[in-house]
Design a protein around this motif. Sequence first.
Motif, PDB file in Angstrom:
ATOM      1  N   THR A 338       0.837  -1.202   0.000  1.00 24.07           N
ATOM      2  CA  THR A 338       0.000   0.000   0.000  1.00 24.07           C
ATOM      3  C   THR A 338       0.870   1.249   0.000  1.00 24.07           C
ATOM      4  O   THR A 338       0.391   2.327  -0.346  1.00 24.07           O
ATOM      5  CB  THR A 338      -0.929   0.027   1.232  1.00 24.07           C
ATOM      6  OG1 THR A 338      -0.125   0.061   2.417  1.00 24.07           O
ATOM      7  CG2 THR A 338      -1.813  -1.207   1.262  1.00 24.07           C
ATOM      8  N   LEU A 378      -0.025  -0.838  -4.746  1.00 23.96           N
ATOM      9  CA  LEU A 378      -1.476  -0.728  -4.893  1.00 23.96           C
ATOM     10  C   LEU A 378      -1.987   0.666  -4.527  1.00 23.96           C
ATOM     11  O   LEU A 378      -3.192   0.927  -4.642  1.00 23.96           O
ATOM     12  CB  LEU A 378      -2.164  -1.796  -4.034  1.00 23.96           C
ATOM     13  CG  LEU A 378      -1.902  -3.246  -4.482  1.00 23.96           C
ATOM     14  CD1 LEU A 378      -2.436  -4.227  -3.455  1.00 23.96           C
ATOM     15  CD2 LEU A 378      -2.523  -3.505  -5.846  1.00 23.96           C
ATOM     16  N   TYR A 383      -4.910   2.460  -9.243  1.00 21.09           N
ATOM     17  CA  TYR A 383      -5.811   1.698  -8.368  1.00 21.09           C
ATOM     18  C   TYR A 383      -6.704   2.601  -7.510  1.00 21.09           C
ATOM     19  O   TYR A 383      -7.608   2.103  -6.831  1.00 21.09           O
ATOM     20  CB  TYR A 383      -4.998   0.785  -7.443  1.00 21.09           C
ATOM     21  CG  TYR A 383      -4.117  -0.187  -8.189  1.00 21.09           C
ATOM     22  CD1 TYR A 383      -4.646  -1.352  -8.723  1.00 21.09           C
ATOM     23  CD2 TYR A 383      -2.765   0.087  -8.383  1.00 21.09           C
ATOM     24  CE1 TYR A 383      -3.835  -2.240  -9.430  1.00 21.09           C
ATOM     25  CE2 TYR A 383      -1.954  -0.782  -9.087  1.00 21.09           C
ATOM     26  CZ  TYR A 383      -2.490  -1.945  -9.598  1.00 21.09           C
ATOM     27  OH  TYR A 383      -1.696  -2.810 -10.319  1.00 21.09           O
ATOM     28  N   THR A 384      -6.457   3.898  -7.502  1.00 18.14           N
ATOM     29  CA  THR A 384      -7.204   4.779  -6.598  1.00 18.14           C
ATOM     30  C   THR A 384      -8.197   5.686  -7.321  1.00 18.14           C
ATOM     31  O   THR A 384      -8.764   6.590  -6.701  1.00 18.14           O
ATOM     32  CB  THR A 384      -6.233   5.663  -5.785  1.00 18.14           C
ATOM     33  OG1 THR A 384      -5.406   6.412  -6.676  1.00 18.14           O
ATOM     34  CG2 THR A 384      -5.369   4.804  -4.880  1.00 18.14           C
ATOM     35  N   ARG A 387     -11.841   5.465  -5.870  1.00 16.08           N
ATOM     36  CA  ARG A 387     -11.891   4.677  -4.626  1.00 16.08           C
ATOM     37  C   ARG A 387     -10.829   5.193  -3.656  1.00 16.08           C
ATOM     38  O   ARG A 387      -9.857   5.808  -4.076  1.00 16.08           O
ATOM     39  CB  ARG A 387     -11.691   3.195  -4.908  1.00 16.08           C
ATOM     40  CG  ARG A 387     -10.283   2.855  -5.380  1.00 16.08           C
ATOM     41  CD  ARG A 387     -10.096   1.338  -5.446  1.00 16.08           C
ATOM     42  NE  ARG A 387     -10.859   0.766  -6.528  1.00 16.08           N
ATOM     43  CZ  ARG A 387     -11.047  -0.536  -6.716  1.00 16.08           C
ATOM     44  NH1 ARG A 387     -10.550  -1.388  -5.822  1.00 16.08           N
ATOM     45  NH2 ARG A 387     -11.718  -1.001  -7.739  1.00 16.08           N
ATOM     46  N   PRO A 390      -5.631   2.409  -0.549  1.00 17.28           N
ATOM     47  CA  PRO A 390      -5.715   1.122   0.174  1.00 17.28           C
ATOM     48  C   PRO A 390      -5.287   1.199   1.640  1.00 17.28           C
ATOM     49  O   PRO A 390      -5.600   0.287   2.416  1.00 17.28           O
ATOM     50  CB  PRO A 390      -4.776   0.213  -0.625  1.00 17.28           C
ATOM     51  CG  PRO A 390      -3.909   1.121  -1.427  1.00 17.28           C
ATOM     52  CD  PRO A 390      -4.744   2.317  -1.721  1.00 17.28           C
ATOM     53  N   SER A 395      -9.597  -3.162   0.887  1.00 14.39           N
ATOM     54  CA  SER A 395     -10.333  -4.248   0.235  1.00 14.39           C
ATOM     55  C   SER A 395      -9.694  -4.676  -1.080  1.00 14.39           C
ATOM     56  O   SER A 395      -9.714  -5.863  -1.435  1.00 14.39           O
ATOM     57  CB  SER A 395     -11.792  -3.846   0.011  1.00 14.39           C
ATOM     58  OG  SER A 395     -11.868  -2.667  -0.782  1.00 14.39           O
ATOM     59  N   ILE A 396      -9.115  -3.710  -1.834  1.00 11.86           N
ATOM     60  CA  ILE A 396      -8.498  -4.082  -3.115  1.00 11.86           C
ATOM     61  C   ILE A 396      -7.307  -5.022  -2.891  1.00 11.86           C
ATOM     62  O   ILE A 396      -7.125  -5.989  -3.642  1.00 11.86           O
ATOM     63  CB  ILE A 396      -8.082  -2.836  -3.919  1.00 11.86           C
ATOM     64  CG1 ILE A 396      -7.562  -3.263  -5.311  1.00 11.86           C
ATOM     65  CG2 ILE A 396      -7.014  -2.019  -3.176  1.00 11.86           C
ATOM     66  CD1 ILE A 396      -7.298  -2.100  -6.234  1.00 11.86           C
ATOM     67  N   ARG A 397      -6.537  -4.762  -1.854  1.00 12.85           N
ATOM     68  CA  ARG A 397      -5.414  -5.675  -1.581  1.00 12.85           C
ATOM     69  C   ARG A 397      -5.929  -7.012  -1.056  1.00 12.85           C
ATOM     70  O   ARG A 397      -5.374  -8.061  -1.383  1.00 12.85           O
ATOM     71  CB  ARG A 397      -4.422  -5.070  -0.591  1.00 12.85           C
ATOM     72  CG  ARG A 397      -3.255  -6.041  -0.348  1.00 12.85           C
ATOM     73  CD  ARG A 397      -2.084  -5.434   0.331  1.00 12.85           C
ATOM     74  NE  ARG A 397      -2.332  -5.092   1.727  1.00 12.85           N
ATOM     75  CZ  ARG A 397      -1.374  -4.644   2.551  1.00 12.85           C
ATOM     76  NH1 ARG A 397      -0.142  -4.467   2.109  1.00 12.85           N
ATOM     77  NH2 ARG A 397      -1.670  -4.338   3.799  1.00 12.85           N
ATOM     78  N   GLU A 399      -8.460  -8.613  -1.951  1.00 12.53           N
ATOM     79  CA  GLU A 399      -8.839  -9.436  -3.107  1.00 12.53           C
ATOM     80  C   GLU A 399      -7.600  -9.946  -3.839  1.00 12.53           C
ATOM     81  O   GLU A 399      -7.557 -11.097  -4.303  1.00 12.53           O
ATOM     82  CB  GLU A 399      -9.733  -8.634  -4.062  1.00 12.53           C
ATOM     83  CG  GLU A 399     -11.110  -8.321  -3.514  1.00 12.53           C
ATOM     84  CD  GLU A 399     -11.846  -9.585  -3.080  1.00 12.53           C
ATOM     85  OE1 GLU A 399     -11.855 -10.577  -3.841  1.00 12.53           O
ATOM     86  OE2 GLU A 399     -12.415  -9.581  -1.970  1.00 12.53           O
ATOM     87  N   GLU A 400      -6.584  -9.093  -3.960  1.00 11.75           N
ATOM     88  CA  GLU A 400      -5.340  -9.515  -4.617  1.00 11.75           C
ATOM     89  C   GLU A 400      -4.679 -10.656  -3.835  1.00 11.75           C
ATOM     90  O   GLU A 400      -4.143 -11.602  -4.420  1.00 11.75           O
ATOM     91  CB  GLU A 400      -4.381  -8.334  -4.730  1.00 11.75           C
ATOM     92  CG  GLU A 400      -4.808  -7.247  -5.694  1.00 11.75           C
ATOM     93  CD  GLU A 400      -4.649  -7.660  -7.148  1.00 11.75           C
ATOM     94  OE1 GLU A 400      -3.876  -8.606  -7.423  1.00 11.75           O
ATOM     95  OE2 GLU A 400      -5.299  -7.045  -8.019  1.00 11.75           O
TER      96      GLU A 400
END
Length: 555
Positions: A338, A378, A383-384, A387, A390, A395-397, A399-400
Amino acid sequence: MIQSFIKKGSFQDSVSLMLISKKLSNLEEVDEVSVMMGTPANKSLLNATGFWSDTFNDATPNDICVAIKTHDDSTNVIALISDQLEDALKNIAQQQQGGTKLLKARRYASATEKLPDANLILISIAGEYAAELADQALDDNKNIMIFSDNVSVDDEVRLKTKADKKDLIVMGPDCGTAIIAGAPLAFANVIPKGNIGVIGASGTGIQEVISQIALLNQGITQAIGLGGRDLSEEVGGISALTALKMLAADESTQVITFISKPPAENVRKKVIAAMKQINKPIVALFLASKIDQPQEDNIYFANTLDEAARLACLLAKVEATACQLPTVAGKTISGLYTGGTLAAEVAMLLAKALDLAVSHSHDKGIMLDQNGHKIIDLGDDFYTVGRPHPMIDPSIREEEIAQLGQQPAVGVVLMDLVIGYGANADPAESVISGFSRACAARSADNPLIAIVTVTGSEQDPQSRHQQIEALKSANIIVMDNLPEAVLLAKRLITAGQASTPVRSYPLLNHISVINAGLRSFAEDLQASNIPVVQYQWAPIAGGNKKLAAILKKLN
């Protein structure tokens, strides 16, 4: 002027006589007093320092020579010093009788009878006699530590070559420090047990490094001294090579630290070649030697004692952790970060460790993507969009991380956990959730290992230790910093070399000592619960070498 006298047949160790000399020199009636045994070397020293008197021609190595510098030519001075000497010798005898009760022997044979499992002799007698005693002990298959100095290079080479042929070691001469199987030998420190083995051709160098290791909350297995000349051109590193073999065979030693005063260049190369044959990480400090590269195969080069200790502790923690984890040799490493700077540093460290090329474009936050190894930031703008970052919404991490369960080639995932004001209230929960889902998707024979570093303090709202405890309870590995994390990841995916059978060295597991010389060394050993006998050595036949040779033949 010099006034002098001889005290016949009263052998004492050199340290005791030095202390007596200092005490007597403080008397108002004298300028300075020198008290020495009448050995040839000491007679030469008395002559060289201006204390010679022809009286000493009649002294044997078992006699005490007393030289007095004074302006008083009366016999009263000799009487005074003689009385003071007698008092000092009586005090020594009383201290020995009233102090620690040692097992004692007046002959070498008696010492071995009283301590039949003795496997090392610690020698601190006059240097001109040390080699002869060491020779005798080698014939009896004993390891040797020679604290004494003034032993010739020829004798050193001869003794070390003889020991090498017997799979024994000679530490010294002029070896001031060693800790073997928990035994404090000569100048030693109380150091916690750990997994770092130390070898040194430098007494205070060993002491400084092991002290720093203790300050860094790590410990040692052994500290093997070599003597300051071992890595010289003449000696050729004989004991250094033996010590490396000993620690290579020692299962408790996971990391080796090697310290040397400036070595001969060809000896340094020979030692490095031997290090490369050992399937353990080694920190090497060759003082005053130019370092062309900080790492060469399994060898990590240091410039200072402090750096050697810090490297050793870092590697020790990595090795101790790796031994508790399943193997993922041949797998790849994924990094899900992050923090952009953290991702960049991990990419740099990993690329250096695995000889890869980092990505300079950082497209879509990709810092490294080579040979299956991939480090992603991330927190990158990609990725941002639309949203939260992170660090706020992880949440995005999560899922990764979960998707790694479907990527069997990945063996290790590296991650950061950033806490503090503005960050997610419980970022560990998200990491644990994603990791649990990834592990559930894998079979038992294809594990995924998660390694996390935590950025933040104990005073942060999330509490550093609470986040760490939560991660550990989920079988997630927490390392203190990024270099530790990367080294551990590399260690886990690297296939170990096939172990070559090596001989064992019983000395490293159990030690019993014959101490010839300074009584205090024996007292320290006994206080440490080490079996020891005090060999009350004195020159044979009053130091008459011809007569001693005849007696040896008769025996």
